[in-house]
Scaffold this motif. Sequence first.
Motif, PDB file in Angstrom:
ATOM      1  N   ALA A  96      45.685  34.617  38.619  1.00  0.00           N
ATOM      2  CA  ALA A  96      44.871  33.565  38.018  1.00  0.00           C
ATOM      3  C   ALA A  96      45.689  32.770  37.025  1.00  0.00           C
ATOM      4  CB  ALA A  96      43.650  34.187  37.335  1.00  0.00           C
ATOM      5  N   ALA A  97      46.459  33.489  36.201  1.00  0.00           N
ATOM      6  CA  ALA A  97      47.241  32.800  35.173  1.00  0.00           C
ATOM      7  C   ALA A  97      48.390  32.017  35.804  1.00  0.00           C
ATOM      8  CB  ALA A  97      47.769  33.814  34.169  1.00  0.00           C
TER       9      ALA A  97
ATOM     10  N   ASN B 153      38.023  35.172  39.705  1.00  0.00           N
ATOM     11  CA  ASN B 153      38.850  35.953  38.788  1.00  0.00           C
ATOM     12  C   ASN B 153      38.991  35.266  37.441  1.00  0.00           C
ATOM     13  OD1 ASN B 153      40.356  33.862  39.688  1.00  0.00           O
ATOM     14  ND2 ASN B 153      42.163  35.044  40.237  1.00  0.00           N
TER      15      ASN B 153
ATOM     16  N   PHE C 190      40.582  31.242  43.924  1.00  0.00           N
ATOM     17  CA  PHE C 190      40.780  32.405  44.781  1.00  0.00           C
ATOM     18  C   PHE C 190      39.479  32.852  45.438  1.00  0.00           C
ATOM     19  CE2 PHE C 190      44.240  32.251  41.886  1.00  0.00           C
ATOM     20  CZ  PHE C 190      45.327  32.743  42.577  1.00  0.00           C
TER      21      PHE C 190
ATOM     22  N   PHE D 134      39.470  34.837  33.496  1.00  0.00           N
ATOM     23  CA  PHE D 134      40.178  35.666  32.527  1.00  0.00           C
ATOM     24  C   PHE D 134      39.144  36.467  31.733  1.00  0.00           C
ATOM     25  CE2 PHE D 134      43.070  31.797  32.424  1.00  0.00           C
ATOM     26  CZ  PHE D 134      43.952  32.337  33.338  1.00  0.00           C
ATOM     27  N   PRO D 135      39.488  37.676  31.342  1.00  0.00           N
ATOM     28  CA  PRO D 135      38.555  38.431  30.486  1.00  0.00           C
ATOM     29  C   PRO D 135      38.546  37.873  29.068  1.00  0.00           C
ATOM     30  CG  PRO D 135      40.515  39.737  30.966  1.00  0.00           C
ATOM     31  CD  PRO D 135      40.660  38.460  31.723  1.00  0.00           C
TER      32      PRO D 135
ATOM     33  N   VAL E 271      52.206  34.672  30.939  1.00  0.00           N
ATOM     34  CA  VAL E 271      51.386  35.637  31.668  1.00  0.00           C
ATOM     35  C   VAL E 271      51.449  36.992  30.970  1.00  0.00           C
ATOM     36  CG1 VAL E 271      51.145  36.909  33.821  1.00  0.00           C
ATOM     37  CG2 VAL E 271      51.639  34.481  33.880  1.00  0.00           C
TER      38      VAL E 271
ATOM     39  N   ARG F 193      37.034  42.804  23.117  1.00  0.00           N
ATOM     40  CA  ARG F 193      37.407  41.409  23.336  1.00  0.00           C
ATOM     41  C   ARG F 193      37.492  41.061  24.815  1.00  0.00           C
ATOM     42  NH1 ARG F 193      41.833  40.469  19.689  1.00  0.00           N
ATOM     43  NH2 ARG F 193      42.879  39.579  21.473  1.00  0.00           N
ATOM     44  N   LEU F 194      37.623  42.084  25.674  1.00  0.00           N
ATOM     45  CA  LEU F 194      37.834  41.803  27.103  1.00  0.00           C
ATOM     46  C   LEU F 194      36.557  41.322  27.778  1.00  0.00           C
ATOM     47  CD1 LEU F 194      40.142  44.746  28.027  1.00  0.00           C
ATOM     48  CD2 LEU F 194      40.693  42.503  27.175  1.00  0.00           C
TER      49      LEU F 194
ATOM     50  N   PRO G  74      47.341  41.920  26.543  1.00  0.00           N
ATOM     51  CA  PRO G  74      46.003  42.189  26.012  1.00  0.00           C
ATOM     52  C   PRO G  74      45.211  43.153  26.889  1.00  0.00           C
ATOM     53  CG  PRO G  74      46.467  39.863  25.866  1.00  0.00           C
ATOM     54  CD  PRO G  74      47.615  40.472  26.611  1.00  0.00           C
ATOM     55  N   LEU G  75      45.342  43.008  28.213  1.00  0.00           N
ATOM     56  CA  LEU G  75      44.602  43.911  29.095  1.00  0.00           C
ATOM     57  C   LEU G  75      45.172  45.321  29.026  1.00  0.00           C
ATOM     58  CD1 LEU G  75      44.010  41.694  32.247  1.00  0.00           C
ATOM     59  CD2 LEU G  75      42.290  42.669  30.760  1.00  0.00           C
TER      60      LEU G  75
ATOM     61  N   HIS H  48      49.848  36.508  27.121  1.00  0.00           N
ATOM     62  CA  HIS H  48      48.457  36.070  27.014  1.00  0.00           C
ATOM     63  C   HIS H  48      47.519  36.915  27.853  1.00  0.00           C
ATOM     64  CE1 HIS H  48      50.068  31.776  26.009  1.00  0.00           C
ATOM     65  NE2 HIS H  48      50.279  32.650  25.049  1.00  0.00           N
ATOM     66  N   HIS H  49      48.012  37.501  28.934  1.00  0.00           N
ATOM     67  CA  HIS H  49      47.086  38.141  29.868  1.00  0.00           C
ATOM     68  C   HIS H  49      47.381  39.608  30.096  1.00  0.00           C
ATOM     69  CE1 HIS H  49      45.367  34.239  30.748  1.00  0.00           C
ATOM     70  NE2 HIS H  49      46.602  33.788  30.709  1.00  0.00           N
TER      71      HIS H  49
END
Lengths: 420, 261
Positions: free
Chosen positions: A307-308, B104, B100, B106-107, A318, A419-420, A325-326, A321-322
Motif C-alpha cells: 500500500a505504501a 488495505n 488493490f 494504513f492502520p 515504508v 494507535r493501530l 510502527p506495526l 512510517h509503516h
Amino acid sequence: MTERASTDAGAADGDRAARRLKARYAAERRFRALGLAAIACSVAALLFLLVTMIGNGMSGFRRTELRVPVDFARAGLRVEPARLGAIDALPALRQAGLSQVLGQAAAASLGPDGAAELDPDAWREVARAIIADPGLLQRRVVLSLPASDNLAAAQRGDGQRRLRPLATRLAAQGKLVRAWDPGFLTRADSTHAQSVGIWGALKGSLLTMAVTMALAFPIGVLAAVYLEEYAPRNRWTDLIEVSISNLAAVPSIIFGLLGLALFVGLFPSWRSAPLIGGMTLALMTMPVIVISARAAIGAVPPSARDAALAIGASRIQVVFHHVLPLAMPGIMTGTIIGMARALGETAPLLMIGMRAFVATPPAGLTAPASVLPVQIFLWSDEIDRGFVERTSATIIVLLLFLLAMNGLAIHLRNRFEKRL
Amino acid sequence: MTTYHELDPVEAKIAARDVSVFYGDQQALDRVSIDIGTEYVTAFIGPSGCGKSTLLRTFNRMNDTIANARVEGEVRLDGVDIYRSDLDVVQLRARVGMVFQKPNPFPKSIYENVAYGPRIHGLAVNRTELDAIVERSLRRAGLWDEVKDRLSDSGTALSGGQQQRLCIARAIAVDPEVILMDEPCSALDPIATARIEELIGELKGRYAIVIVTHSMQQAARVSQRTAFFHLGRMVEYGKTSDIFTNPREERTKDYITGRYG
Ligand SMILES: Nc1ncnc2c1ncn2[C@@H]1O[C@H](COP(=O)(O)OP(=O)(O)OP(=O)(O)O)[C@@H](O)[C@H]1O
Ligand SMILES: [Mg+2]
C-alpha cells in the motif's frame, strides 16, 4: 423397508454425533482445567516469592537507631558557610570536629558505653544533613543516629552477651529504637549494616540500564531492519543470522570477559563505571532485540508495504512510517525481555570490576558504581544478620525496579497497539 | 497472435510493447502489447492465473518488490520508458496509482490515510491545503459524507466497501495520471460494488483507468475497452461492446459465455 433402514441409520448417526459432541465438550473442559492449573501454578510460585521476600525484607527497611540530643549552637562547630557548598564539605566538617561533637553529645546522653556503640560512620549522615540545611548548626536537635551492628544484634537478643544489658537499658529509656529508615533509599554502601543504603547501587543500575538501552535498542533495531528489508538473501546473511542466534545463547559471563578485554582494555580508567557496564550488557541484550525485531518486522503483512509503495513511498519511508510502527509492539516485547535480563545480570559486571566497594553514589556515567544485583551478591556474603535483612530489602527494591520497568514498557506497547 | 479489433487511433497514456514477465523460470506473461488511453476505462478479463495482475503491476513497477520477477519488453508512460535505469520509481508510482484487490488502508486515521501521499510528495504547503486535498479526495471517492465527522478514527474500523473507497481516495489524493485497480470489488457486496462502479464512471476522463475484474457484467458496465487474457497471452482486445457482442476468438467467446472452466 428402505425407508425404515434409512431412519435407523439416521438415528445411529444422531447418536454418534451426540457422543462426538460430548467428547468434544469434555476435551474442551479438560483443556480449560489444565490451563487454569498452569496459571494457578505460576501465580502460586510468584506469590510464594513475593510473600517470603516481603516477609523477610520489610525489616530491612528498618534500622536500629540511637536518639542523641545535640546542641550545635553550644558545641561551637566552626565551618565557613561557603565551604558547606563546596565539594569537600564533608572532610571540612570532619576536620572541624563533627565526630567529636557527636561523641561528646552521645556520651552525655547515653553514657560512655553507649557512646562507644555509635556507628563510626554516623557523622557522615549528620554532615549531609548539615550540608543540606546549614541552619542546623545554630539549633538544638535530637538526632537519630545508626547504632553499631553489635548493639543492633544485642537488641535483637543475639550477638555479644556483654552488650545486652546496655541495649535493654537504652531501649527502656527510649534512646535505642528500631525505626523506619527512609535513608536506606538515599545512602550508598557502607561497611556497617545500620548505615548502608542502596541509592548508590540503584543509581548505578539506572545509569547502566540507560546506557544499555541507548546502545542496544537502536543498534539492534537498525540491524534487524537492515537484515529484513535491505540485505540480500545469501550465504553471508545466513551466516550472520546464525551468529546472532548463537550470541543470544552465549552465557553472560563470557560477555563479561569480552567487556573486560575490550572495553576495560580500551578505557582502563573507566573500570567499574556504568558506561562500561552498560556497554557490556548491551552486547548481551542486542542479539535478543535483533531476533525479536526481525520476527516482528517479518510479521508485518506485505499488504501494508505494498500500500505504501504503491502511492510512492520510498523504501526508508515504508520502513519508518509503516513497518516499524506495526512491528513496534513485538520489538518492545523482545526489548523488555532483554532489558529485564540485563537488569538482573551479575556475572558479567563482576568481571568488569563493578564489585568494588563504592561508598558514594556514582556522580556520572564514568564514575565507579555498583548495581543492585551485584550489591545483593556482595551483601549476601556478609556474616552480620543486619546485612541479611538489608539484602532482602534490596531484592524487593530490585523487583520493584523490574516491575516499574516492565510496566512502563507494557504501557508504551499498549499505546502503540492502540494507535493501530 | 493477438486479435485487435479496429479502433479509432488515440493518444496512448501507457504504451506496452512486447511485455514478457518471468517469475524465476516460469513465464507469466508472453509478449503483450497494449495502449491505455485517458478517455476510456480499460478492463482486463481472463481466467485466474492468466497474468492480469502481473501486467497491471508492470505499469507501476510493483513487480520490483517481487524478488525473482523479471520484466522484458517496453512500457512507456507519456513516451518515456519506465524501465529506464535512471527513472525514479517513487515519482512513477506517484503518477500511476494502484488500488488493490483486498482493501488495505494504513492502520492510521482516515485523515492520515488520505493525507499521507500528498505529505510525502510535498503536494501541500500547509495544513489548510492538506485539509482541502483530503476533503476533495474523499468527496471524489464518495466517502466524505460518511466519514467527515470521524476523520480521526482508524481507517481499519470502516466497513469493507468504505475501506476500498478510502483506498481509492488515498490513490487519487496524490493526483495521479493513471489508476490501476486490481479486482477492487471482489471483497465487496453488490451495493458497495455499485457505489465503486459509479465512482469509476465519475473518475473516467480525468484519469486513465485500468480495472481487472472477474465479473463480465462489471467489465461490460464500467469499461469501454476490454482485453481478454489467457495463459499469459493477450488473446483479444477491442471495444468492450465488440468483445462482448462479437468476439472473434473462440476462447474469448467461451470465456464470456461462461463455458470456460
Ligand atoms: N509472486 C509470484 N511468484 C511466482 N509466481 C507468481 C507470482 N505472482 C504470480 N505468479 C504466477 O504468475 C501467473 C500469473 O499470475 P497473476 O497473479 O498475474 O494472475 P491473475 O490473472 O491476476 O490471476 P487472478 O485472477 O487469480 O488474480 C500465475 O501462474 C502465478 O502463479
Ligand atoms: Mg490477480
